[in-house]
Every structure is written in C-alpha cells, then in structure tokens.
Design a protein around this motif. Structure first.
Motif, mmCIF file in Angstrom:
data_model
loop_
_atom_site.group_PDB
_atom_site.id
_atom_site.type_symbol
_atom_site.label_atom_id
_atom_site.label_comp_id
_atom_site.label_asym_id
_atom_site.label_seq_id
_atom_site.Cartn_x
_atom_site.Cartn_y
_atom_site.Cartn_z
ATOM 1 N N SER A 250 0.798 -1.224 0.000
ATOM 2 C CA SER A 250 0.000 0.000 0.000
ATOM 3 C C SER A 250 0.830 1.273 0.000
ATOM 4 C CB SER A 250 -0.942 0.005 1.210
ATOM 5 O OG SER A 250 -0.219 -0.141 2.418
ATOM 6 N N HIS A 297 -8.960 2.380 -2.340
ATOM 7 C CA HIS A 297 -8.091 2.981 -1.324
ATOM 8 C C HIS A 297 -8.241 4.499 -1.265
ATOM 9 C CE1 HIS A 297 -5.345 4.139 -4.590
ATOM 10 N NE2 HIS A 297 -4.592 4.778 -3.708
ATOM 11 N N ARG A 324 -6.195 1.691 3.254
ATOM 12 C CA ARG A 324 -5.607 0.363 3.095
ATOM 13 C C ARG A 324 -6.656 -0.726 3.280
ATOM 14 N NH1 ARG A 324 -0.308 0.194 6.736
ATOM 15 N NH2 ARG A 324 -1.571 1.495 8.137
#
Length: 332
Positions: A250, A297, A324
């Motif tokens: 991420s 996200h 995330r």
C-alpha cells in the motif's frame, strides 16, 4: 443500507442510488475498521476494528462487545450463533451472548457477551513462526469464517501465519497450508480469506491469489500470467472470483506506476475487469441485491449492475496511508 469501513470508523450510505457525489455519514468513531460482517441467525452488523469489536442492530448505534484483546482484526460466527473474534496479537476468542440477548448491552450496561480464548489456536505447530518484522514481529488473525461443509467448522487466515481450520468450534486446530514439497501450498501472508462454498476458500496474499476446493488440503494459484501479485481483497459472486491486486504494498499505491487491477476468475481464466477508477486499488468488496459493490483505497464506492459501473458515493479515508482497508457490508 450500505455500510463501509474506513481508517476512523464506520460510514453509512442509506441506499446505493443517491447522488453520486455524496459523502457517506459516519455512524461509529473507532480505530481502523478491518472487517464488517453480517451473519445468519444474528441481528445487525459487526465491526472488527483496531479499538474493539462493535455491534449495531441498525447501522446507526453501536456497542463495544468487550473482546479481551482490544485490536480486533476479524469476526466470524457459526450457524448456531456462536461468535468469534480474531485479534492482534494473533488470538481467537469465542463469545457467548447472555440469555435472551442477541447482541448489545447487558442489563447492567456492560457488554452482553462472555468471552473465552480458544487456547488450541496457540498450540498450532507453526505458531512461533507467525510474525512480520514491519509489524513489530507480531501476527494478526485477518479472517474467521464458517465453512458450510460442517456446522462446527471454522477457518482462520493469519497475517503472517497461513490458513488454519477447526472442526470442533475452535477447540482444536490444524494447519491448512497444503504440501510445500508438491508446490501446492498457499502463501502464509494472508490479507483476506474468503469462503466461496463448502471446502472452497480463496486467499488474497502478499505474493499471489490462491484457491482450494479441498478444504485446504491443496491449493492452486489463480493469478498465473498477471503482473500484479499483491492482493488485498478477494470475493466471489455467481461463480466468479473477484480480486483487487497491485504490483506492491500500500505504500506504493499512489505512485504513477502502481498499476492496480480488478480481476475476475472464471473457469480458470483470469481477466482484468474494466474499471472506471483505473488508478485506484480495490480494497473492499461485497454483494448487495446480487450486485458487486467495491470500495477503493481513495474512497470511491461503486456498484456494478449488468456489466456497467455506477458511483455510490465517496468514503472519507483520512489515514496516513489512505484506505488500506475499506470493508463493506449490506445491512437490510
């Protein structure tokens, strides 16, 4: 009603057909929401968060159910109503509701659930190996699910620690990694474990997408031929497995070359799904009235009807690494 989890709590969309530019309303202020789940036989919705496990009968009011370990990463239930919580550090707790109380507060105002640890989970042979250096050498139970093959069967996905199963409601556990020597083992960096049917599980991991149709005895890769091997989420609907993938973790998702994709796996073939938010990583999925709903996200929430995407609205993602985890749940 569609519920969505973000870095600072649970948000509510009253429907999936309102103004596409609307922002969801927050109904629970909490730590990062890891899972949102509803269960047959238990009213309402359960939110597993880094500051506790919460229950809401209506998506509006929430009660902390008092799990002994505060950081709750997963929640599951058996058909008989037995509730389970998976935590960080990696532990599994079983919860019993007080007589006459489905969920919520007890008569004295405290949590209406009595918890006990499933100590057999700590006796798995690989237990001392469950850790990740960037996670303070700790592991977390990322998913707990009932396997419909048996009324007492549970499966758990651990980051980092693999997949494990129990046939007696959490008392004893076995490892379900597959056979390393045969090359049919699932990677142990489990981000999401999805139960698609009796004995059929899909694992989204940091190093690939895997499926078993044998209750974890053997596994097969589903991501052959694709560059994206970092998978955050997996879901199945009408015989198709969907998975959100990216090239790396991420911290890279906002880089110009992050190259995220939403994949669909049908009859062994892996195809990229045309997706309007092409530069956003899919981090949450659910079904609502038979349609696929996804969150990204960056907080985009979209529904796919008849092959066409429609925006549901925007989900605030105020965390240091945006969105995330953006779990979704439909609450009737």
């Amino acid at each position: 009603m569609l519920l969505a989890g973000s870095d600072d709590g649970v948000y509510r969309f009253p429907d999936r057909d309102g103004p596409t530019d609307r922002t969801a309303e927050r109904t629970l202020a909490s730590g990062r929401v890891m899972r949102l789940r509803t269960f047959d036989g238990l009213d309402g919705c359960f939110a597993a968060t880094t500051t506790g496990l919460f229950h809401s009968p209506d998506g509006e009011t929430w009660v902390d159910l008092g799990v002994p370990t505060e950081a709750v990463y997963s929640v599951g239930a058996l058909p008989g109503g037995q509730l389970y919580a998976g935590t960080r550090p990696a532990r599994v707790y079983a919860g019993e509701f007080e007589d006459g109380v489905d969920a919520g507060e007890s008569d004295d105002g405290g949590p209406a659930v009595e918890w006990r640890e499933c100590e057999g989970f700590q006796r798995l042979p690989s237990r001392e190996e469950w850790r990740l250096p960037r996670h303070d050498d700790l592991a977390q139970v990322r998913d707990l699910h009932h396997d419909p093959a048996d009324p007492d069967r549970l499966v758990a996905g651990v980051e980092v620690g693999g997949v494990h199963g129990s046939d007696d409601g959490g008392e004893t556990w076995v490892e379900l990694r597959g056979d390393d020597s045969a090359g049919d083992a699932v990677d142990d960096d489990i981000h999401e474990l999805h139960v698609a049917g009796p004995g059929e599980y899909v694992a989204a991991t940091g190093f690939g997408l895997f499926r078993t149709t044998e209750g974890g005895e053997s596994w097969a890769r589903l991501d052959e031929g694709v560059d994206q091997r970092y998978f955050r989420t997996a879901f199945s609907l009408d015989g198709t497995v969907y998975a959100g993938g990216a090239l790396s973790n991420s911290a890279t998702w906002d880089d110009p070359d992050a190259d995220p994709e939403l994949f669909a796996v049908r009859d062994g073939a892996v195809d990229a799904v045309e997706f309007p938010a092409a530069d956003e990583t899919v981090t949450g999925m659910a079904a609502a009235d038979g349609d696929l709903v996804v969150a990204t996200h960056r907080g985009s929430v979209l529904v796919r009807r008849g092959g066409e995407w429609t925006a549901v609205g925007e989900l605030p993602v105020p965390g240091d690494l945006t969105g995330r985890y953006t779990p979704l749940a439909e609450l009737a």
